[in-house]
Motif scaffolding. Structure first.
Motif, mmCIF file in Angstrom:
data_model
loop_
_atom_site.group_PDB
_atom_site.id
_atom_site.type_symbol
_atom_site.label_atom_id
_atom_site.label_comp_id
_atom_site.label_asym_id
_atom_site.label_seq_id
_atom_site.Cartn_x
_atom_site.Cartn_y
_atom_site.Cartn_z
ATOM 1 N N MET A 1 -11.212 0.148 -4.712
ATOM 2 C CA MET A 1 -10.407 1.332 -4.399
ATOM 3 C C MET A 1 -10.932 2.591 -5.083
ATOM 4 S SD MET A 1 -8.346 0.239 -2.209
ATOM 5 C CE MET A 1 -7.229 1.635 -2.044
ATOM 6 N N LYS A 2 -11.599 2.421 -6.212
ATOM 7 C CA LYS A 2 -12.182 3.581 -6.883
ATOM 8 C C LYS A 2 -13.294 4.177 -6.030
ATOM 9 C CE LYS A 2 -14.229 5.145 -11.235
ATOM 10 N NZ LYS A 2 -14.666 4.746 -12.600
ATOM 11 N N LYS A 3 -14.141 3.291 -5.466
ATOM 12 C CA LYS A 3 -15.212 3.772 -4.605
ATOM 13 C C LYS A 3 -14.645 4.323 -3.293
ATOM 14 C CE LYS A 3 -18.965 0.876 -6.395
ATOM 15 N NZ LYS A 3 -19.984 -0.133 -6.059
ATOM 16 N N LEU A 4 -13.551 3.733 -2.829
ATOM 17 C CA LEU A 4 -12.899 4.244 -1.620
ATOM 18 C C LEU A 4 -12.456 5.694 -1.841
ATOM 19 C CD1 LEU A 4 -10.377 2.545 0.725
ATOM 20 C CD2 LEU A 4 -9.721 4.687 -0.399
ATOM 21 N N GLU A 5 -11.815 5.950 -2.979
ATOM 22 C CA GLU A 5 -11.355 7.312 -3.258
ATOM 23 C C GLU A 5 -12.543 8.273 -3.383
ATOM 24 O OE1 GLU A 5 -8.641 9.915 -6.408
ATOM 25 O OE2 GLU A 5 -8.855 7.739 -6.680
ATOM 26 N N GLU A 6 -13.593 7.832 -4.062
ATOM 27 C CA GLU A 6 -14.782 8.675 -4.206
ATOM 28 C C GLU A 6 -15.384 9.004 -2.844
ATOM 29 O OE1 GLU A 6 -17.321 6.454 -6.747
ATOM 30 O OE2 GLU A 6 -16.281 7.030 -8.607
ATOM 31 N N ALA A 7 -15.392 8.012 -1.949
ATOM 32 C CA ALA A 7 -15.950 8.234 -0.614
ATOM 33 C C ALA A 7 -15.105 9.238 0.172
ATOM 34 C CB ALA A 7 -16.033 6.910 0.140
ATOM 35 N N GLU B 1 -17.188 1.745 5.340
ATOM 36 C CA GLU B 1 -17.485 0.552 4.537
ATOM 37 C C GLU B 1 -16.285 0.202 3.659
ATOM 38 O OE1 GLU B 1 -20.537 -0.926 0.985
ATOM 39 O OE2 GLU B 1 -20.947 0.926 2.093
ATOM 40 N N TYR B 2 -15.520 1.253 3.284
ATOM 41 C CA TYR B 2 -14.346 1.059 2.428
ATOM 42 C C TYR B 2 -13.035 1.310 3.180
ATOM 43 C CZ TYR B 2 -18.080 1.754 -0.986
ATOM 44 O OH TYR B 2 -19.246 1.665 -1.690
ATOM 45 N N VAL B 3 -13.055 2.238 4.134
ATOM 46 C CA VAL B 3 -11.825 2.653 4.816
ATOM 47 C C VAL B 3 -11.678 1.920 6.146
ATOM 48 C CG1 VAL B 3 -10.576 4.581 5.856
ATOM 49 C CG2 VAL B 3 -11.861 4.927 3.739
ATOM 50 N N GLN B 4 -10.546 1.239 6.295
ATOM 51 C CA GLN B 4 -10.272 0.529 7.546
ATOM 52 C C GLN B 4 -9.531 1.438 8.535
ATOM 53 O OE1 GLN B 4 -6.980 -0.846 8.593
ATOM 54 N NE2 GLN B 4 -7.920 -1.602 10.492
ATOM 55 N N SER B 5 -8.574 2.236 8.019
ATOM 56 C CA SER B 5 -7.819 3.131 8.880
ATOM 57 C C SER B 5 -7.106 4.171 8.034
ATOM 58 C CB SER B 5 -6.785 2.366 9.721
ATOM 59 O OG SER B 5 -5.814 1.769 8.870
ATOM 60 N N CYS B 6 -6.652 5.260 8.715
ATOM 61 C CA CYS B 6 -5.904 6.324 8.059
ATOM 62 C C CYS B 6 -4.676 6.682 8.887
ATOM 63 C CB CYS B 6 -6.768 7.580 7.876
ATOM 64 S SG CYS B 6 -8.213 7.346 6.850
ATOM 65 N N ASP B 7 -3.572 6.915 8.225
ATOM 66 C CA ASP B 7 -2.337 7.315 8.916
ATOM 67 C C ASP B 7 -1.780 8.580 8.300
ATOM 68 O OD1 ASP B 7 -2.272 5.060 10.629
ATOM 69 O OD2 ASP B 7 -1.433 3.848 9.010
ATOM 70 N N ILE B 8 -1.307 9.498 9.147
ATOM 71 C CA ILE B 8 -0.670 10.729 8.660
ATOM 72 C C ILE B 8 0.807 10.424 8.386
ATOM 73 C CG2 ILE B 8 -0.070 13.100 9.230
ATOM 74 C CD1 ILE B 8 -2.504 13.171 11.071
ATOM 75 N N LYS C 1 -2.960 0.468 -0.788
ATOM 76 C CA LYS C 1 -3.430 1.606 0.007
ATOM 77 C C LYS C 1 -3.451 2.845 -0.879
ATOM 78 C CE LYS C 1 1.166 2.953 1.702
ATOM 79 N NZ LYS C 1 2.015 3.169 2.902
ATOM 80 N N MET C 2 -4.259 3.824 -0.505
ATOM 81 C CA MET C 2 -4.302 5.077 -1.260
ATOM 82 C C MET C 2 -3.548 6.145 -0.487
ATOM 83 S SD MET C 2 -7.516 7.425 -2.602
ATOM 84 C CE MET C 2 -7.975 7.980 -0.959
ATOM 85 N N THR C 3 -2.557 6.742 -1.136
ATOM 86 C CA THR C 3 -1.843 7.880 -0.563
ATOM 87 C C THR C 3 -2.409 9.147 -1.197
ATOM 88 O OG1 THR C 3 0.169 6.597 -0.237
ATOM 89 C CG2 THR C 3 0.404 8.977 -0.270
ATOM 90 N N ILE C 4 -2.843 10.097 -0.369
ATOM 91 C CA ILE C 4 -3.516 11.295 -0.885
ATOM 92 C C ILE C 4 -2.997 12.549 -0.188
ATOM 93 C CG2 ILE C 4 -5.458 11.102 0.747
ATOM 94 C CD1 ILE C 4 -7.271 12.111 -1.580
#
Length: 225
Positions: free
Chosen positions: A152-158, A212-219, A183-186
């Motif tokens: 998740m750290k690399k996911l956030e960096e990406a 490679e890290y993110v499967q999907s994003c939701d608003i 999941k990461m909420t940002i």
């Protein structure tokens, strides 16, 4: 409705003028009028910027407008209470200029072609700036990983590596969703005319190499600022 000022040569009079001009550019609106010339003639000297900031700014603005309308070289005149007899002709002249409210006082009658062109250029620049102004929106987004083994750290960096004009990343936090997956909420702020959230998700956040890290994003939330 007419406004009355009195004793503008005294501290009390200047305090009254300062109070009236708070939040205003000129006496009767956003453009200089004969009202400003009348009051200007009654103020003996520029008010202190420390004591009367609004009145001081107004005084300087009126003085600048009058200077362009009377381009002759002034030798400088000071008026004191002891010299009231000598000052009388000057005061009477000021009264003659502002006595008749029905006569138009054109402060820009002698404006040169160069000054007109400069004014037009400033107006065009202001209009262009206004056209470029755009609203902003605050967006709350959920970014989901592929599984519980995703770093998740690399996911956030990406995610934060995405840099687009008009995009500003904000605070983030990890939220458990079950089975060891988080999941990461940002938060992010966007300039509406420059950034499309849909394009951001489809073309950047869920595309290579970030997918490679993110499967999907939701608003989660989308609010105009």
């Amino acid at each position: 409705m007419a406004v009355t000022f009195s004793d503008l040569h005294t501290e009390a009079g200047l305090k009254s003028l300062e109070s009236y001009l708070t939040g205003k550019t000129y006496i009767s609106g956003n453009e200089i009028t004969k009202d400003d010339v009348k009051v200007y003639a009654a103020v003996l000297d520029k008010p202190s910027a420390d004591l009367y900031p609004c009145a001081s700014k107004w005084f300087s603005s009126v003085a600048a407008k009058l200077a362009t309308s009377f381009p002759g070289n002034a030798v400088g005149v000071s008026i004191s209470a002891q010299a009231s007899t000598e000052a009388a002709p000057v005061k009477e002249a000021a009264k003659e200029v502002t006595a008749d409210d029905d006569d138009d006082l054109d402060l820009f009658a002698d404006e040169t072609e160069e000054e007109k062109k400069a004014a037009e250029a400033r107006d065009q620049a202001k209009a262009s700036t206004k056209k470029k102004e755009s609203g902003k929106s605050s967006v709350l987004m959920d970014v989901k990983p592929w599984d519980d083994e995703t770093d998740m750290k690399k996911l956030e960096e990406a995610v934060r590596s995405v840099e687009i004009e008009g995009l500003l990343w904000g605070a983030s936090k990890l939220v458990p969703v079950g089975y060891g997956i988080k999941k990461m909420t940002i938060m992010l702020t966007i300039v509406d005319d420059l950034v499309s959230v849909d394009d951001l998700i489809e073309d950047r956040l869920t595309a290579e190499p970030i997918n490679e890290y993110v499967q999907s994003c939701d608003i989660v939330a989308f609010n105009k600022i």
